[in-house]
Scaffold this active site. Structure first.
Site, PDB file in Angstrom:
ATOM      1  CG  HIS A  43     -37.297  16.727 -31.087  1.00 35.90           C
ATOM      2  ND1 HIS A  43     -38.037  16.053 -30.143  1.00 35.90           N
ATOM      3  CD2 HIS A  43     -36.015  16.659 -30.661  1.00 35.90           C
ATOM      4  CE1 HIS A  43     -37.231  15.594 -29.186  1.00 35.90           C
ATOM      5  NE2 HIS A  43     -35.995  15.944 -29.504  1.00 35.90           N
ATOM      6  CD  GLU A  70     -41.484  18.337 -29.373  1.00 39.59           C
ATOM      7  OE1 GLU A  70     -42.696  18.335 -29.108  1.00 39.59           O
ATOM      8  OE2 GLU A  70     -40.907  17.361 -29.903  1.00 39.59           O
ATOM      9  CG  HIS A 190     -44.286   9.852 -28.656  1.00 37.60           C
ATOM     10  ND1 HIS A 190     -43.069  10.347 -29.074  1.00 37.60           N
ATOM     11  CD2 HIS A 190     -44.241   8.530 -28.894  1.00 37.60           C
ATOM     12  CE1 HIS A 190     -42.308   9.364 -29.520  1.00 37.60           C
ATOM     13  NE2 HIS A 190     -43.005   8.243 -29.432  1.00 37.60           N
TER      14      HIS A 190
END
Length: 237
Positions: A43, A70, A190
């Protein structure tokens, strides 16, 4: 079987803290795959505080499983993804000032924007996923963007599960059922951890993939630390 994609941002954070190349991100990614993980997730953020944009290019020949990138689809990020052509791009509505992802897309308000961005990636043959909260309206609107998958944002579930509230799984289970009915693939991520992942998996039907980084790396500090200490002691005898 639900695939495990390991987010290696924390490895990059550790590397960057000393300014060198230890731990070596490419070696860690290769080893994680060798250990059995079915994907690598990164990410990158605009300030490159952990994953650097160059890392995304360098990892391309190393990731032989699924490669998931991401990020917030700003112009720089879009160009990166089009250059690297990962297996999957996951769109996350991160502002420049956020420490970590903290909300899913409002797929109603941002539907036209998401449609346009997703069309660009799909034309390039890249599977798309968008980060969403377990809100049925958001899931329904997500299906209209043209995305291939959604990624359920699981922070609230993880927080409530830690407190003993197992009912927190219900909106996620309902969102997953609707997503499957709308022919959307289902990812999640998450704050999923060894403590809650099995319960989550058991209650979410058609879960294709989980992306786990912070918890997995943190747990490894303990579960792997004894082995490393022992190896040092052996070498110092």
């Amino acid at each position: 079987m639900t695939k495990l994609s390991v987010n290696i941002n924390k490895i990059a954070t550790l590397r960057n803290s000393r300014g060198g190349d230890v731990p070596n991100l490419l070696k860690v990614a290769a080893d994680i795959q060798e250990f059995g993980a079915q994907g690598i997730t990164i990410h990158p953020r605009p300030d490159e505080r952990h994953i650097r944009y160059q890392d995304a290019y360098n990892l391309k020949p190393i990731v032989t499983t699924e490669y998931n990138i991401e990020g917030n689809p700003i112009d720089k990020f879009i160009q990166l993804v089009l250059d690297v052509k990962p297996t999957q791009v996951t769109l996350v509505p991160d502002g420049d000032d956020v420490l970590t992802s903290n909300a899913g897309w409002n797929t109603v308000a941002n539907q036209l924007y998401l449609q346009e961005v997703i069309a660009v990636f799909k034309e390039a043959g890249i599977r798309t996923s968008i980060f969403v909260d377990p809100d049925l309206k958001m899931v329904e609107a997500a299906a209209k963007t043209g995305t291939d998958r959604i990624e359920l944002y699981t922070e609230h579930f993880a927080s409530e599960f830690e407190k003993g509230n197992k009912d927190a799984i219900k909106p996620y289970a309902e969102a997953a059922v609707l997503a499957h009915q709308l022919k959307l693939g289902i990812n999640a991520g998450h704050d999923l951890s060894l403590n809650n992942i099995q319960f989550f998996k058991q209650h979410i039907s058609n879960l294709a993939e989980v992306s786990i980084g912070h918890a997995l790396i943190s747990e490894s500090l303990y579960l792997g630390l004894e082995n490393v200490v022992s190896m040092y002691l052996n070498k110092l005898k």
